[in-house]
Design a protein around this motif. Structure first.
Motif, mmCIF file in Angstrom:
data_model
loop_
_atom_site.group_PDB
_atom_site.id
_atom_site.type_symbol
_atom_site.label_atom_id
_atom_site.label_comp_id
_atom_site.label_asym_id
_atom_site.label_seq_id
_atom_site.Cartn_x
_atom_site.Cartn_y
_atom_site.Cartn_z
ATOM 1 N N THR A 104 0.831 -1.211 0.000
ATOM 2 C CA THR A 104 0.000 0.000 0.000
ATOM 3 C C THR A 104 0.860 1.253 0.000
ATOM 4 O O THR A 104 2.035 1.233 0.382
ATOM 5 C CB THR A 104 -0.927 0.045 1.227
ATOM 6 N N ARG A 105 0.244 2.345 -0.401
ATOM 7 C CA ARG A 105 0.934 3.638 -0.399
ATOM 8 C C ARG A 105 1.319 4.038 1.019
ATOM 9 O O ARG A 105 2.403 4.576 1.244
ATOM 10 C CB ARG A 105 0.031 4.721 -1.000
ATOM 11 N N GLU A 106 0.400 3.773 1.965
ATOM 12 C CA GLU A 106 0.673 4.160 3.347
ATOM 13 C C GLU A 106 1.887 3.429 3.904
ATOM 14 O O GLU A 106 2.739 4.028 4.579
ATOM 15 C CB GLU A 106 -0.552 3.881 4.220
ATOM 16 N N LEU A 107 1.979 2.133 3.632
ATOM 17 C CA LEU A 107 3.120 1.369 4.128
ATOM 18 C C LEU A 107 4.406 1.807 3.432
ATOM 19 O O LEU A 107 5.465 1.906 4.063
ATOM 20 C CB LEU A 107 2.890 -0.126 3.924
ATOM 21 N N ALA A 108 4.340 2.080 2.126
ATOM 22 C CA ALA A 108 5.518 2.561 1.408
ATOM 23 C C ALA A 108 6.024 3.868 2.005
ATOM 24 O O ALA A 108 7.231 4.051 2.217
ATOM 25 C CB ALA A 108 5.195 2.735 -0.074
ATOM 26 N N SER A 109 5.112 4.786 2.295
ATOM 27 C CA SER A 109 5.503 6.063 2.902
ATOM 28 C C SER A 109 6.093 5.857 4.283
ATOM 29 O O SER A 109 7.052 6.534 4.678
ATOM 30 C CB SER A 109 4.286 7.000 2.973
ATOM 31 N N GLN A 110 5.523 4.916 5.039
ATOM 32 C CA GLN A 110 6.025 4.621 6.380
ATOM 33 C C GLN A 110 7.457 4.086 6.312
ATOM 34 O O GLN A 110 8.316 4.458 7.117
ATOM 35 C CB GLN A 110 5.129 3.589 7.053
#
Length: 428
Positions: A83-89
């Motif tokens: 997910t985008r959120e995990l990538a950003s994290q």
């Protein structure tokens, strides 16, 4: 054991001290030495176990020790996330741990224009963190090459399978050189992921950290047996309670998340919804508002069950229980972060009893039932089943007919037309 004993470079140890990470977690103790040796690794560990540092720290150590000139469009390391959120994290953690290193990191995911991402790749980058779909698109359009790749990391492999990315991952691996180090992390090990591991790993060391224990160490789990029609009132009552701080409320569907969020806002609670139908800008804004404390409640689907690392979350509320018990473990793992304690509350109506039983079998913990004026459904009540045909209130029962026979007033099937007869004879 401390991070000093794991053999990490001094800049990384200083960064860990600045982040107040003094003691490694079990997955870090086992995974970091293996990764530092350059071996392939298969690690099974739940979210919240510290696995992001388990692969980012040895990755940064390797790239910093073996310096190379950046080549435009050809990174040395690739981390795939669902997910985008995990990538950003992950990118945030890389920046935090690598603050004293001269390494460049780019993030690639969908939902935003291609321009900035292509520009960053052309400028040269050491590490790329990406979701499979957008990365494959850029690979096919030759905006990025993986010919110089040294390290490939597959994070949350089982989640990528659930989201239908396995085929994309196999295509991406074909672009990678055969001589590389591959690290595969997964919360569970279904047969499909085991098969993928055999394809992409070579002489890998397998590490498994008791997944069942991660969920229950510091989290108090409670369940309210409540009718579906009373869940909204119960949620409002619990959110208004003085002991509830910031909370994530999970629903099974996107429409459900919007509906629950709308109800909270109408009741005077600051809340935002987060799910896959939201534009990337709206998703970033929702997370930033929640992380800063301006928003008190985040209502989300399982897209937020992984990759959300916010220490101030006091409660996770399962407005609807997930139909996969592993998702429950990931959901409640959003609280009790960084050594703190947390509370996980679940609403369970009659139709969701099988989901609760599956969760208790996985976690090996009987969830504590809580009394509440709105939660008056008996725990022993059996789930309602649809009425049988012919039963009272279900309409008249229909007579079953034999397949292939068309009913006619005389009780005999219609004769085949001459054209159909000719076609049958011709086929014989």
């Amino acid at each position: 054991m401390t991070f000093d004993s794991l053999g990490l470079a001094e800049p990384l140890r200083l960064a860990l001290e600045a982040e107040k990470h003094l003691k490694p977690t079990p997955i870090q103790i086992k995974a970091i030495p293996v990764a530092l040796e350059g071996r392939d690794l298969l690690a099974v560990a739940q979210t919240g176990s510290g696995k992001t540092a388990a692969f980012t720290l040895p990755l940064l150590h390797r790239l910093a020790a073996d310096k190379h000139h950046r080549v435009p469009g050809s990174p040395r390391a690739l981390i795939l996330a669902p997910t985008r959120e995990l990538a950003s994290q992950i990118v945030e953690r890389i920046h935090a741990y690598g603050r004293r290193l001269k390494l460049n990191t780019s993030v690639i995911f969908g939902g935003v224009p291609h321009g900035k991402q292509i520009k960053a790749l052309k400028a040269g980058t050491d590490i790329v963190v990406a979701t499979p779909g957008r990365l494959l698109e850029l690979l096919n359009n030759r905006h990025i090459k993986l010919d110089r790749l040294e390290v490939l990391v597959l994070d949350e492999a089982d989640r990528m399978f659930d989201m239908g990315f396995i085929r994309d991952i196999r295509k991406i691996v074909r672009f990678c050189p055969k001589q590389r180090q591959t690290l595969l992390f997964s919360a569970t090990m279904p047969p499909t992921i085991a098969e993928l591991a055999k394809e992409v790993l070579h002489d890998a060391q397998r590490i498994e950290i008791s997944p069942e224990k991660v969920a229950v160490d510091r989290i108090r789990q409670q369940v309210y047996f409540v009718g579906a029609q009373d869940k909204r009132k119960l949620l409002a009552d619990l959110i208004d309670g003085p002991e509830t701080g910031q909370a994530i409320v999970f629903t099974r569907t996107k429409r459900g998340a919007d509906r629950v969020c709308r109800g909270l806002v109408e009741g005077g609670t600051s809340a935002v919804a987060l799910h896959g139908n939201k534009a990337q800008g709206a998703r970033v804004k929702a997370l930033e508002g929640f992380r800063s404390g301006k928003v008190r409640v985040l209502v989300a689907t399982d897209i937020a069950a992984r990759g959300i690392d916010i220490p101030g979350i006091s409660h996770v509320i399962n407005y609807e229980l997930p139909n996969e018990p592993e998702s429950y473990v990931h959901r409640i793992g959003r609280t009790a972060r960084a050594g703190a304690s947390g509370i996980a509350l679940s609403f369970c109506d009659a139709a969701e009893r099988p989901y609760l039983k599956a969760i208790e079998r996985l976690t090996r913990v009987a969830v504590e039932a809580v009394d509440h004026p709105l939660a008056q459904v008996s725990q022993d009540e059996a789930p309602r089943r649809p009425a049988k045909r012919g039963a009272r209130g279900a309409g008249p029962a229909r007579k079953r007919r034999r397949p292939g026979k068309r009913p006619v007033p005389g009780g005999r099937p219609f004769a085949k037309s001459r054209a159909v007869q000719r076609q049958s004879e011709a086929s014989v």
